[in-house]
Scaffold this motif. Structure first.
Motif, short mmCIF file in Angstrom:
data_model
loop_
_atom_site.label_atom_id
_atom_site.label_comp_id
_atom_site.label_asym_id
_atom_site.label_seq_id
_atom_site.Cartn_x
_atom_site.Cartn_y
_atom_site.Cartn_z
N ARG A 130 -18.92 2.02 -48.62
CA ARG A 130 -17.52 2.04 -49.09
C ARG A 130 -16.94 3.07 -49.47
O ARG A 130 -15.68 3.30 -49.49
CB ARG A 130 -17.66 1.39 -50.83
N HIS A 131 -17.46 4.18 -49.37
CA HIS A 131 -16.92 5.77 -49.61
C HIS A 131 -16.26 6.37 -48.00
O HIS A 131 -15.41 7.43 -47.75
CB HIS A 131 -17.79 6.99 -49.74
N VAL A 135 -16.61 10.46 -45.46
CA VAL A 135 -15.92 10.19 -46.99
C VAL A 135 -14.50 10.55 -46.97
O VAL A 135 -14.24 11.65 -46.28
CB VAL A 135 -16.71 11.19 -47.62
N ASN A 136 -13.89 9.65 -47.49
CA ASN A 136 -12.59 9.85 -47.65
C ASN A 136 -12.25 10.67 -48.61
O ASN A 136 -12.92 11.02 -49.63
CB ASN A 136 -11.89 8.26 -48.20
N ASN A 137 -10.98 11.48 -48.47
CA ASN A 137 -10.38 12.62 -49.20
C ASN A 137 -10.36 12.13 -50.76
O ASN A 137 -10.80 12.84 -51.81
CB ASN A 137 -9.23 13.04 -48.78
N ILE A 181 -7.47 21.72 -52.88
CA ILE A 181 -8.98 21.28 -52.32
C ILE A 181 -8.93 21.75 -50.87
O ILE A 181 -7.73 21.64 -50.18
CB ILE A 181 -9.19 19.88 -52.52
N ASP A 182 -9.85 22.42 -50.60
CA ASP A 182 -10.18 22.84 -49.06
C ASP A 182 -11.27 21.95 -48.53
O ASP A 182 -12.33 21.86 -48.97
CB ASP A 182 -10.56 24.27 -48.94
N TYR A 183 -11.10 21.28 -47.57
CA TYR A 183 -11.92 20.61 -46.78
C TYR A 183 -12.52 21.23 -45.64
O TYR A 183 -11.59 21.54 -44.72
CB TYR A 183 -11.32 19.12 -46.28
N ILE A 210 -19.45 14.54 -44.81
CA ILE A 210 -20.83 13.84 -44.68
C ILE A 210 -20.54 12.31 -44.05
O ILE A 210 -19.48 11.79 -44.45
CB ILE A 210 -21.52 13.98 -45.81
N ASP A 211 -21.47 11.74 -43.69
CA ASP A 211 -21.41 10.41 -43.26
C ASP A 211 -22.29 9.43 -44.23
O ASP A 211 -22.81 9.81 -45.22
CB ASP A 211 -22.29 10.29 -41.68
N ALA A 212 -22.05 8.22 -44.13
CA ALA A 212 -22.78 7.16 -45.02
C ALA A 212 -24.18 7.51 -45.05
O ALA A 212 -25.01 7.86 -43.80
CB ALA A 212 -22.52 6.03 -44.39
#
Length: 130
Positions: free
Chosen positions: A14-15, A22-24, A60-62, A66-68
Motif C-alpha cells: 500500500r506504500h 515508497v511514495n513521498n 525533505i531531500d530524497y 526502497i521497494d515493497a
C-alpha cells in the motif's frame, strides 16, 4: 546533535506508488510518526499533557528509495535550541546498506493544548531529548 531516537519502517504494498517505490507522502507520514513516537517516549508526562506539536515546515531531500518488503531505519533528533515556540527536528532514513536515502529538517511549533495558542518552548521541555 542531541540524542537520537530510532525506529524501523517496512514498506508494504500500500506504500508503493506508480514508480514502484515508497511514495513521498508515505515518507512524510513516517517522519511524523518518528517525531510523535520520540515525544511519547522521551517527553516528560506533564509536558505531554500540557502541550501538542504541529508541523509548520518540512524540508525533505530524497536521495534514494526502497521497494515493497524492504526496511528503512529512521533516526530522529532535535537540532539546536528552540526558537520561541518552534523547534527543529532532523530525520534520516537509511536503507539496508546504511546509505541515507531520505533526509528531513522539520520545524515544529508547540501549542498549549487547552488554549490552542503557541507556547514558548522552555529548556526543560527539550531537556529529556538532549
Amino acid at each position: 546533535m542531541t540524542a537520537g531516537f530510532t525506529r524501523s519502517f517496512t514498506a508494504e504494498a500500500r506504500h508503493i506508488d506508480e514508480m514502484g517505490h515508497v511514495n513521498n507522502a508515505v515518507w512524510v507520514q513516517w517522519i511524523q510518526d518518528m517525531a510523535t513516537a520520540h515525544w511519547d517516549a522521551m517527553g516528560r508526562a506533564e509536558d505531554r499533557e500540557q502541550f501538542v506539536w504541529l508541523v509548520v515546515r518540512h524540508e525533505i531531500d530524497y536521495r534514494g528509495n526502497i521497494d515493497a518488503g524492504d526496511t528503512a531505519e529512521g533516526t530522529t533528533w532535535i537540532e539546536g535550541p528552540a526558537r520561541g515556540a518552534t523547534s527543529l527536528r532532523r530525520v534520516d532514513f537509511r536503507n539496508a546498506a546504511g546509505k541515507v536515502i531520505v533526509s528531513a529538517a522539520t520545524t515544529w511549533a508547540m501549542l498549549d493544548r487547552e488554549s490552542g495558542r503557541l507556547a514558548r518552548v522552555r529548556p526543560e521541555v527539550l531537556a529529556p531529548f538532549l
